[in-house]
Scaffold this motif. Structure first.
Motif, PDB file in Angstrom:
ATOM      1  N   ALA A   1       1.865  22.858  67.314  1.00  0.00           N
ATOM      2  CA  ALA A   1       1.188  24.045  68.130  1.00  0.00           C
ATOM      3  C   ALA A   1       2.273  24.078  69.530  1.00  0.00           C
ATOM      4  O   ALA A   1       2.799  23.254  69.736  1.00  0.00           O
ATOM      5  N   VAL A   2       1.953  25.460  69.486  1.00  0.00           N
ATOM      6  CA  VAL A   2       2.950  26.104  70.918  1.00  0.00           C
ATOM      7  C   VAL A   2       1.979  26.839  71.743  1.00  0.00           C
ATOM      8  O   VAL A   2       1.020  27.731  71.311  1.00  0.00           O
ATOM      9  N   LEU A   3       1.981  26.364  73.031  1.00  0.00           N
ATOM     10  CA  LEU A   3       0.959  27.225  73.870  1.00  0.00           C
ATOM     11  C   LEU A   3       1.744  27.633  75.081  1.00  0.00           C
ATOM     12  O   LEU A   3       2.568  27.240  75.821  1.00  0.00           O
ATOM     13  N   ILE A   4       1.392  28.985  75.282  1.00  0.00           N
ATOM     14  CA  ILE A   4       2.101  30.029  76.152  1.00  0.00           C
ATOM     15  C   ILE A   4       1.143  30.630  77.195  1.00  0.00           C
ATOM     16  O   ILE A   4      -0.051  30.773  77.009  1.00  0.00           O
TER      17      ILE A   4
ATOM     18  N   VAL B   1       3.956  21.868  71.921  1.00  0.00           N
ATOM     19  CA  VAL B   1       5.009  22.488  72.975  1.00  0.00           C
ATOM     20  C   VAL B   1       4.282  23.284  73.939  1.00  0.00           C
ATOM     21  O   VAL B   1       3.321  24.127  73.438  1.00  0.00           O
ATOM     22  N   VAL B   2       4.297  23.069  75.172  1.00  0.00           N
ATOM     23  CA  VAL B   2       3.557  23.808  76.300  1.00  0.00           C
ATOM     24  C   VAL B   2       4.420  24.607  77.289  1.00  0.00           C
ATOM     25  O   VAL B   2       5.312  23.657  77.871  1.00  0.00           O
ATOM     26  N   SER B   3       4.231  25.698  77.740  1.00  0.00           N
ATOM     27  CA  SER B   3       4.971  26.152  78.714  1.00  0.00           C
ATOM     28  C   SER B   3       4.153  26.031  79.877  1.00  0.00           C
ATOM     29  O   SER B   3       3.149  25.706  79.992  1.00  0.00           O
ATOM     30  N   GLU B   4       4.985  25.607  81.085  1.00  0.00           N
ATOM     31  CA  GLU B   4       4.552  25.268  82.301  1.00  0.00           C
ATOM     32  C   GLU B   4       3.293  26.207  82.796  1.00  0.00           C
ATOM     33  O   GLU B   4       2.317  25.770  83.360  1.00  0.00           O
ATOM     34  N   GLY B   5       3.413  27.452  82.503  1.00  0.00           N
ATOM     35  CA  GLY B   5       2.346  28.403  83.097  1.00  0.00           C
ATOM     36  C   GLY B   5       1.176  28.754  81.916  1.00  0.00           C
ATOM     37  O   GLY B   5       0.549  29.598  82.380  1.00  0.00           O
ATOM     38  N   ALA B   6       1.081  27.827  80.974  1.00  0.00           N
ATOM     39  CA  ALA B   6      -0.050  27.996  80.096  1.00  0.00           C
ATOM     40  C   ALA B   6      -1.272  27.478  80.624  1.00  0.00           C
ATOM     41  O   ALA B   6      -1.341  26.547  81.493  1.00  0.00           O
ATOM     42  N   VAL B   7      -2.218  28.243  80.217  1.00  0.00           N
ATOM     43  CA  VAL B   7      -3.572  27.834  80.827  1.00  0.00           C
ATOM     44  C   VAL B   7      -4.697  27.617  79.986  1.00  0.00           C
ATOM     45  O   VAL B   7      -4.713  28.583  78.720  1.00  0.00           O
ATOM     46  N   PRO B   8      -5.749  26.953  80.145  1.00  0.00           N
ATOM     47  CA  PRO B   8      -6.849  26.770  78.980  1.00  0.00           C
ATOM     48  C   PRO B   8      -7.684  28.021  79.170  1.00  0.00           C
ATOM     49  O   PRO B   8      -7.727  28.490  80.256  1.00  0.00           O
TER      50      PRO B   8
END
Ligand code: F6P
Length: 342
Positions: A188-191, A218-225
């Motif tokens: 998964a990629v979270l952006i 993989v998660v971007s530092e700026g990703a939010v739930p």
């Protein structure tokens, strides 16, 4: 003509290649003299200079970082900032500036150009989120570093039947996460552009464990739930342009996944590794072409412009247009990536 060069904002592989190309072309084709300004806008603000000529540029093409230094100084947030810059440029006999930077550094350049300073801009950011250009240099290097890390993490995650969460840079835009996640076969990629559903992320984790493979998220530092909250903030600290320092989503996500799925989950934060070291060949090539074009723009007096890659051509666009909005991952591009989730 005497030309000042500065690099501002977060450093980025390829900055030295731009400096070298501007100087080589400026000296050889146009007979310019150069002044190196130290540490972004702090240089012209405080009159901090260093010698800059062909000699200083020898051997710097493959070197990461910037020989000029960098900072996130914002002259518009300081008393008499603009007047001090104008006075220092006049005192040093500098006729024109080449400013190499991202959204913030070029935002300052845009305002200074409107106030009569002769400046051209060269776009840089590993985030690749400037709308005026198809790509910024530094991005390709960052994606390659992140992809190599993901490749390495697959084998250790599989050996230990663990979930590994890889936190990559990307404040507002998920380009590094998307490109490296796709190239590295992430589960998964979270952006930042698409708030994530933790339940779905856990479902992707479970599906991946049904095979012999282990999940890499993989998660971007700026990703939010989707439920919002403060999962991303390391501290409330802000820089001179008002950006909050990010980081921390990887750890928060790993502990949430472990708690919900019962599978061991660890986080790896790539951080500044993505910005350091030698640029890829693509980034050296792009940075060099930007530098050549910037020297030509100064020679032609085409100020208030930003160098841009459009398709395979290097073009000039108005600085204001180049920095007007951020280039974000579209829902369509993200949907393509989702085919591979789980
Ligand atoms: O803008 C480039 C960038 O690397 C972002 O991805 C990141 O959020 C930020 O800089 C980090 O900046 P600093 O090194 O100043 O903490």
């Amino acid at each position: 003509m005497r030309v000042g060069v500065l690099t501002g904002g977060g450093d980025c592989p390829g900055l030295n290649a731009v400096i070298r190309a501007v100087v080589r072309k400026g000296v050889k084709d146009h007979g310019f003299e150069f002044v190196g300004y130290r540490d972004g806008w702090r240089g012209p603000l405080e009159g901090l200079t260093m010698p800059l000529g062909v000699e200083q540029c020898r051997g710097i093409l493959p070197r990461g970082g910037t020989i000029l230094g960098s900072s996130r100084t914002n002259p518009f947030s300081l008393d008499n900032g603009v007047e001090r810059i104008k006075d220092n440029l006049a005192a040093a006999g500098v006729d024109a500036l080449v400013a190499i930077g991202g959204e913030d550094t070029l935002g300052v350049a845009t305002k200074l150009a409107d106030l009569g300073v002769s400046v051209v801009g060269v776009p840089k950011t590993i985030d690749n989120d400037l709308s005026g250009t198809d790509f910024t240099f530094g991005f390709d290097t960052a994606v390659n570093i992140a992809t190599e890390a993901i490749d390495r993490l697959h084998t250790t995650a599989e050996s230990h039947h663990r979930v590994l969460v890889v936190e990559v840079m990307g404040r507002h835009a998920g380009w590094i996460a998307l490109h490296a996640g796709i190239a590295g076969g992430a589960s998964a990629v979270l952006i930042p552009e698409q708030p994530f559903d933790i339940e779905k992320v856990c479902a992707f984790v479970e599906t991946r464990f049904e095979s012999t493979y282990a999940p890499i998220i993989v998660v971007s530092e700026g990703a939010v739930p989707i439920e919002g909250g403060d999962m991303t903030l390391v501290s409330g600290e802000k820089d001179a342009f008002g950006h909050v320092r990010l980081g921390g989503i990887g750890d928060r996500l790993a502990s949430e996944i472990e708690h919900r799925t019962g599978k061991e989950a660890r986080a790896v934060v790539l951080g500044h590794v993505q910005r350091g070291g030698t640029p890829t060949a693509f980034d050296r090539w792009l940075a060099t072409r930007f530098g050549l074009q910037a020297a030509a723009a100064v020679a032609e007096g085409d100020f208030g412009t930003m160098m841009a890659l459009r398709g395979t051509r290097i073009e000039r666009v108005p600085l204001a247009e180049g920095t007007a909005e951020l280039k974000l991952v579209s829902p369509e591009e993200y949907a393509d990536a989702q085919v591979f989730f789980g």
